[in-house]
Design an enzyme around this catalytic site. Structure first.
Site, PDB file in Angstrom:
ATOM      1  N   VAL A   1       0.829  -1.275   0.071  1.00  0.00           N
ATOM      2  CA  VAL A   1       0.112  -0.166  -0.030  1.00  0.00           C
ATOM      3  C   VAL A   1       0.834   1.289  -0.158  1.00  0.00           C
ATOM      4  O   VAL A   1       0.696   2.297  -0.732  1.00  0.00           O
ATOM      5  CB  VAL A   1      -0.908  -0.065   1.113  1.00  0.00           C
ATOM      6  CG1 VAL A   1      -1.506   1.366   1.135  1.00  0.00           C
ATOM      7  CG2 VAL A   1      -2.143  -1.220   1.097  1.00  0.00           C
TER       8      VAL A   1
ATOM      9  N   ARG B   1      14.244  -2.731   9.903  1.00  0.00           N
ATOM     10  CA  ARG B   1      15.110  -3.641   8.915  1.00  0.00           C
ATOM     11  C   ARG B   1      15.347  -2.633   7.562  1.00  0.00           C
ATOM     12  O   ARG B   1      16.360  -2.784   6.900  1.00  0.00           O
ATOM     13  CB  ARG B   1      14.201  -4.682   8.477  1.00  0.00           C
ATOM     14  CG  ARG B   1      14.082  -5.936   9.383  1.00  0.00           C
ATOM     15  CD  ARG B   1      13.256  -7.048   8.883  1.00  0.00           C
ATOM     16  NE  ARG B   1      11.755  -6.788   8.317  1.00  0.00           N
ATOM     17  CZ  ARG B   1      10.884  -6.467   9.232  1.00  0.00           C
ATOM     18  NH1 ARG B   1      11.150  -6.978  10.555  1.00  0.00           N
ATOM     19  NH2 ARG B   1       9.510  -6.008   8.818  1.00  0.00           N
ATOM     20  N   SER B   2      14.542  -1.860   7.302  1.00  0.00           N
ATOM     21  CA  SER B   2      14.455  -1.129   6.056  1.00  0.00           C
ATOM     22  C   SER B   2      15.371   0.263   6.378  1.00  0.00           C
ATOM     23  O   SER B   2      15.447   1.093   5.270  1.00  0.00           O
ATOM     24  CB  SER B   2      13.257  -0.840   5.425  1.00  0.00           C
ATOM     25  OG  SER B   2      12.706  -2.059   5.117  1.00  0.00           O
TER      26      SER B   2
ATOM     27  N   CYS C   1     -10.357  -2.975   2.685  1.00  0.00           N
ATOM     28  CA  CYS C   1     -10.522  -2.896   1.445  1.00  0.00           C
ATOM     29  C   CYS C   1     -11.709  -3.268   0.606  1.00  0.00           C
ATOM     30  O   CYS C   1     -12.277  -2.705  -0.075  1.00  0.00           O
ATOM     31  CB  CYS C   1      -9.375  -3.341   0.642  1.00  0.00           C
ATOM     32  SG  CYS C   1      -8.836  -5.118   1.496  1.00  0.00           S
TER      33      CYS C   1
ATOM     34  N   GLN D   1     -10.890 -12.242  -3.140  1.00  0.00           N
ATOM     35  CA  GLN D   1      -9.760 -11.495  -2.551  1.00  0.00           C
ATOM     36  C   GLN D   1      -8.581 -11.634  -2.990  1.00  0.00           C
ATOM     37  O   GLN D   1      -7.817 -12.804  -2.831  1.00  0.00           O
ATOM     38  CB  GLN D   1      -9.853 -10.922  -0.926  1.00  0.00           C
ATOM     39  CG  GLN D   1     -11.200 -10.670  -0.684  1.00  0.00           C
ATOM     40  CD  GLN D   1     -11.275 -10.086   0.790  1.00  0.00           C
ATOM     41  OE1 GLN D   1     -12.512 -10.427   1.580  1.00  0.00           O
ATOM     42  NE2 GLN D   1     -10.066  -9.613   1.464  1.00  0.00           N
TER      43      GLN D   1
ATOM     44  N   GLY E   1      -3.904  -8.197  -1.173  1.00  0.00           N
ATOM     45  CA  GLY E   1      -4.688  -7.652   0.053  1.00  0.00           C
ATOM     46  C   GLY E   1      -3.815  -8.113   1.418  1.00  0.00           C
ATOM     47  O   GLY E   1      -4.047  -7.603   2.319  1.00  0.00           O
TER      48      GLY E   1
ATOM     49  N   LYS F   1     -15.592  -7.458   9.642  1.00  0.00           N
ATOM     50  CA  LYS F   1     -15.202  -5.993   9.334  1.00  0.00           C
ATOM     51  C   LYS F   1     -16.155  -5.467   8.373  1.00  0.00           C
ATOM     52  O   LYS F   1     -16.423  -4.018   8.529  1.00  0.00           O
ATOM     53  CB  LYS F   1     -13.766  -6.199   8.638  1.00  0.00           C
ATOM     54  CG  LYS F   1     -12.577  -6.344   9.917  1.00  0.00           C
ATOM     55  CD  LYS F   1     -11.275  -5.927   8.897  1.00  0.00           C
ATOM     56  CE  LYS F   1     -10.195  -6.293  10.082  1.00  0.00           C
ATOM     57  NZ  LYS F   1      -8.750  -6.681   9.389  1.00  0.00           N
TER      58      LYS F   1
ATOM     59  N   ARG G   1      -9.872 -16.045  -0.291  1.00  0.00           N
ATOM     60  CA  ARG G   1      -8.847 -15.576  -0.997  1.00  0.00           C
ATOM     61  C   ARG G   1      -8.515 -16.571  -2.314  1.00  0.00           C
ATOM     62  O   ARG G   1      -8.755 -17.713  -2.234  1.00  0.00           O
ATOM     63  CB  ARG G   1      -7.514 -15.814   0.045  1.00  0.00           C
ATOM     64  CG  ARG G   1      -6.111 -15.566  -0.701  1.00  0.00           C
ATOM     65  CD  ARG G   1      -6.003 -13.931  -0.526  1.00  0.00           C
ATOM     66  NE  ARG G   1      -5.970 -13.481   0.997  1.00  0.00           N
ATOM     67  CZ  ARG G   1      -6.109 -12.323   1.146  1.00  0.00           C
ATOM     68  NH1 ARG G   1      -6.234 -11.225   0.507  1.00  0.00           N
ATOM     69  NH2 ARG G   1      -5.878 -11.863   2.606  1.00  0.00           N
TER      70      ARG G   1
ATOM     71  N   HIS H   1      -9.860  -6.652  -5.859  1.00  0.00           N
ATOM     72  CA  HIS H   1     -11.036  -7.736  -5.421  1.00  0.00           C
ATOM     73  C   HIS H   1     -12.154  -7.659  -5.957  1.00  0.00           C
ATOM     74  O   HIS H   1     -12.545  -6.577  -6.535  1.00  0.00           O
ATOM     75  CB  HIS H   1     -11.258  -7.095  -3.822  1.00  0.00           C
ATOM     76  CG  HIS H   1     -10.091  -7.259  -2.747  1.00  0.00           C
ATOM     77  ND1 HIS H   1      -8.803  -8.040  -2.887  1.00  0.00           N
ATOM     78  CD2 HIS H   1      -9.776  -7.106  -1.506  1.00  0.00           C
ATOM     79  CE1 HIS H   1      -8.220  -7.813  -2.168  1.00  0.00           C
ATOM     80  NE2 HIS H   1      -8.808  -7.301  -1.011  1.00  0.00           N
TER      81      HIS H   1
HETATM   82  P1  A2P Z   1       9.579  -3.185   5.990  1.00  0.00           P
HETATM   83  O1  A2P Z   1       9.441  -3.388   4.714  1.00  0.00           O
HETATM   84  O2  A2P Z   1      10.568  -2.522   6.637  1.00  0.00           O
HETATM   85  O3  A2P Z   1       9.177  -4.498   6.904  1.00  0.00           O
HETATM   86  P2  A2P Z   1       2.898  -5.079   3.588  1.00  0.00           P
HETATM   87  O4  A2P Z   1       1.550  -4.958   4.047  1.00  0.00           O
HETATM   88  O5  A2P Z   1       3.159  -4.823   2.029  1.00  0.00           O
HETATM   89  O6  A2P Z   1       3.491  -6.162   4.219  1.00  0.00           O
HETATM   90  O7  A2P Z   1       3.741  -3.910   4.308  1.00  0.00           O
HETATM   91  C1  A2P Z   1       4.024  -3.746   5.637  1.00  0.00           C
HETATM   92  C2  A2P Z   1       4.656  -2.236   5.787  1.00  0.00           C
HETATM   93  O8  A2P Z   1       4.861  -2.230   7.140  1.00  0.00           O
HETATM   94  C3  A2P Z   1       6.218  -2.330   5.391  1.00  0.00           C
HETATM   95  O9  A2P Z   1       6.721  -1.037   4.991  1.00  0.00           O
HETATM   96  C4  A2P Z   1       6.998  -2.639   6.607  1.00  0.00           C
HETATM   97  O10 A2P Z   1       8.324  -2.251   6.493  1.00  0.00           O
HETATM   98  C5  A2P Z   1       6.290  -1.635   7.372  1.00  0.00           C
HETATM   99  N1  A2P Z   1       6.645  -2.274   8.852  1.00  0.00           N
HETATM  100  C6  A2P Z   1       6.504  -3.417   9.430  1.00  0.00           C
HETATM  101  N2  A2P Z   1       7.016  -3.500  10.733  1.00  0.00           N
HETATM  102  C7  A2P Z   1       7.194  -2.074  10.923  1.00  0.00           C
HETATM  103  C8  A2P Z   1       7.740  -1.469  12.227  1.00  0.00           C
HETATM  104  N3  A2P Z   1       7.870  -2.325  13.260  1.00  0.00           N
HETATM  105  N4  A2P Z   1       7.845  -0.127  12.167  1.00  0.00           N
HETATM  106  C9  A2P Z   1       7.230   0.511  10.976  1.00  0.00           C
HETATM  107  N5  A2P Z   1       7.043  -0.008   9.933  1.00  0.00           N
HETATM  108  C10 A2P Z   1       6.861  -1.461   9.889  1.00  0.00           C
END
Ligand code: A2P
Length: 333
Positions: free
Chosen positions: A17, A42-43, A133, A160, A164, A215, A236, A243
């Site tokens: 998203v 992690r990112s 959604c 879905q 999603g 929901k 799913r 969807h």
């Molecule tokens: P990251 O890519 O670093 O894991 P999706 O719904 O596509 O799985 O995306 C989930 C989003 O939420 C990703 O951008 C993910 O980042 C982020 N996210 C997951 N855990 C955390 C956290 N502890 N703090 C901030 N963002 C998070």
């Protein structure tokens, strides 16, 4: 909030998203002067490129929302519960894509075409919620029918797509496609999704509906501000994006299929496709929701059936949030 110098945060910017939000920003020439992109530790430091720019990913920390005008959260309910109140305290208006606050009495749950007027006032907690959604997509078809004949009951089955479930959902289907016919090791979904359908989204509740199904019921009631019951089965399917929902709707006053089609045609953000019908493959990447197969139901009076398809990363999530942000900027910027 100064619309000529807006700072906007996207929490979950690396997710399915979050990335869609960034592409909506450039597509819609969203007026953000500064973007702050957050994801998990992690990112941190990773560079995200998007049309019109690039930015390094930041980690959530105390004070990280200082100076942020609007914060759009799409990182799951846990992160929203933990950090959205902090963002609001630090001065941001929060648009939350998760389920964390949707049913809170003082948090407006908004689809701009249906109840956008709720955005005219910033609530005390400074948090607005974006609907589930599937709820958003079915509500876009229900609202014009409701205005015509007052919807009472809805029986719906959703089909879905894997996106999603986020980026991990898409990755799991892609991996199973590559590995086929080797046995799959499902992690995101409760069973193999390739060449299968799974009648479970989210966990089961005491009433034997899933959380996703409830929901749809609860949020449709709140968004349409009406005494509507929605009995849903959420399924799913191995579709990458968009969807679909098959629905039978019972109204208080008679609504013919022709009346329903006319009302839907006149409603913003939703179109009729009758040549022959909408399918996810054609609706992916599109902003509108698409309704087809409208017909009189054979099981009782005042009932019609329809089929609606919408890109849940767009109207079901990113587009709806960005539309909300645009409205807030227009009113409060
Ligand atoms: P990251 O890519 O670093 O894991 P999706 O719904 O596509 O799985 O995306 C989930 C989003 O939420 C990703 O951008 C993910 O980042 C982020 N996210 C997951 N855990 C955390 C956290 N502890 N703090 C901030 N963002 C998070």
């Amino acid at each position: 909030m100064n619309k000529d110098n807006l700072t906007v945060a996207v929490v979950g910017a690396t997710g399915a998203v979050g990335r869609e939000i960034l592409s909506m920003f450039s597509e819609r020439r969203f007026p953000a002067a500064n973007l702050k992109l957050f994801a998990s530790p992690r990112s941190e430091g990773a560079e995200i490129k998007f049309e019109g720019g690039r930015a390094s990913v930041l980690s959530l920390a105390p004070g990280c929302f200082e100076g942020v005008d609007i914060a759009i959260f799409s990182a799951g309910a846990g992160r929203s519960r933990e950090y959205a109140p902090q963002a609001a305290r630090e001065g941001a208006v929060v648009i939350d894509n998760s389920s964390a606050f949707r049913m809170d009495g003082d948090v407006p749950l908004v689809i701009p075409e249906i109840n956008g007027g709720l955005l005219d006032e910033i609530p005390p907690g400074r948090i607005f919620a974006n609907p589930n959604c599937t709820t958003a997509i079915i509500a876009m078809a229900l609202k014009p029918i409701h205005d015509e004949g007052v919807v009472k009951n809805v029986v719906a089955t959703s089909f879905q797509s894997v996106s999603g479930a986020g980026a991990g959902g898409m990755a799991e289907l892609e991996q199973q496609l590559r590995d086929w016919p080797s046995p799959a090791r499902p992690e995101v979904f409760p069973a193999r999704i390739l060449l299968n359908v799974i009648p479970q989204i989210d966990v089961f509740l005491d009433n034997n509906y899933t959380k996703e199904e409830m929901k749809i019921h609860n949020e449709a009631r709140k968004i349409l501000a009406a005494d509507i019951n929605v009995s849903a089965t959420a399924v799913r399917v191995p579709v990458m994006r968009a969807h679909s929902i098959s629905a039978t709707v019972e109204t208080e006053k008679p609504v013919s299929p022709e009346m329903a089609a006319d009302a839907i045609r006149a409603f913003p953000g939703v179109q009729i496709v009758d040549d022959p019908y909408p399918m996810p493959i054609d609706c992916s990447g599109r902003d509108d929701c698409f309704v087809g197969r409208i017909r009189r139901d054979l099981t009782g009076e005042n009932r019609i059936c329809f089929w609606v398809v919408g890109d849940q990363l767009r109207k079901g999530a990113a587009l709806n949030s960005v539309q909300m942000a645009e409205w807030i900027i227009r009113r409060h910027g």
